[in-house]
Scaffold this active site. Structure first.
Site, PDB file in Angstrom:
ATOM      1  N   LYS A 121      30.821  47.994  44.479  1.00 21.45           N
ATOM      2  CA  LYS A 121      31.549  46.775  44.120  1.00 21.45           C
ATOM      3  C   LYS A 121      31.509  45.771  45.264  1.00 21.45           C
ATOM      4  CE  LYS A 121      35.984  46.105  44.455  1.00 21.45           C
ATOM      5  NZ  LYS A 121      37.466  46.145  44.315  1.00 21.45           N
ATOM      6  N   ASP A 139      35.013  45.255  39.076  1.00 21.00           N
ATOM      7  CA  ASP A 139      36.376  45.591  39.476  1.00 21.00           C
ATOM      8  C   ASP A 139      37.186  45.901  38.223  1.00 21.00           C
ATOM      9  OD1 ASP A 139      36.775  43.124  38.310  1.00 21.00           O
ATOM     10  OD2 ASP A 139      38.102  42.398  39.879  1.00 21.00           O
TER      11      ASP A 139
END
Length: 214
Positions: A121, A139
């Protein structure tokens, strides 16, 4: 899976609502964004933005971070939660950036995830925001909303979601789209009480259409 026409409508609608698609974390240097994203784990961006000005003023260079006592770093980031582990990661990351990458934030997924505290991420966000490469930042907002829309199969696994989004989102739209997911998730498509009635994406949203039928 969504049709190309539906995906395009979703992208264009979100562009109209959030034309800028900016990351909400505040930073001036590339490594500051890297560190801010690490601090944002299980913490709000708003809280991180309250903490980083004093942190970056106390440690104004990568070298000063690399030489810092993690305990002192922890004092500055205490309110972000999990501060002991995060502090160690910041110091170790600064050291590795200097030793292995000549003080530059690397520009490949493989190199980025080799850094302490950096997962896919974070790496995707750096690739998108710093290096303007195609990036799929999965996310909690992105995972939740893309599942509701039907862009993914509803998986909660970030890597699975990333793989599915790579198949449906045009690469050039990916980074900005993920930023817009965060903004839309905060404003409208919240975790507990999504504002489905009147939602501009409802006609292309699997969850929204299901609610209409109830």
């Amino acid at each position: 899976m969504k049709s190309k026409a539906a995906v395009k409508r979703i992208i264009e609608t979100l562009k109209g609502i959030y034309p800028d698609a900016l990351c909400s974390l505040q930073y001036e240097k590339d490594y500051e964004l890297l560190f801010a994203v690490r601090l944002s784990a299980q913490c709000t961006d708003a809280r991180v933005n309250m903490v980083t000005p004093a942190l970056f003023a106390r440690f104004p260079t990568l070298q000063s971070f690399a030489q810092a006592d993690p305990k002192e770093v922890g004092e500055y980031i205490h309110s972000c939660g999990f501060y002991n582990g995060k502090a160690k990661d910041l110091v170790n990351c600064a050291q590795m950036l200097l030793e292995r990458f000549d003080g530059e934030v690397p520009s490949t997924m493989e190199e980025l995830v080799s850094l302490p505290g950096v997962g896919r991420k974070t790496a995707n966000l750096i690739l998108g925001d710093v290096y303007k490469q195609p990036a799929y930042v999965c996310d909690t907002h992105c995972i939740r909303i893309t599942g509701r829309l039907g862009l993914t199969d509803g998986s909660k696994d970030p890597l699975q979601v990333e793989r599915q989004l790579r198949k449906v989102l045009p690469p050039k739209e990916s980074s900005d789209f993920c930023h817009r997911m965060v903004l839309f998730g905060r404003d409208s498509c919240t975790a507990r009480s999504p504002k489905c009635e009147g939602c501009p994406l409802q006609k292309d949203c699997d969850m929204g259409k299901a609610k209409q039928k109830q």
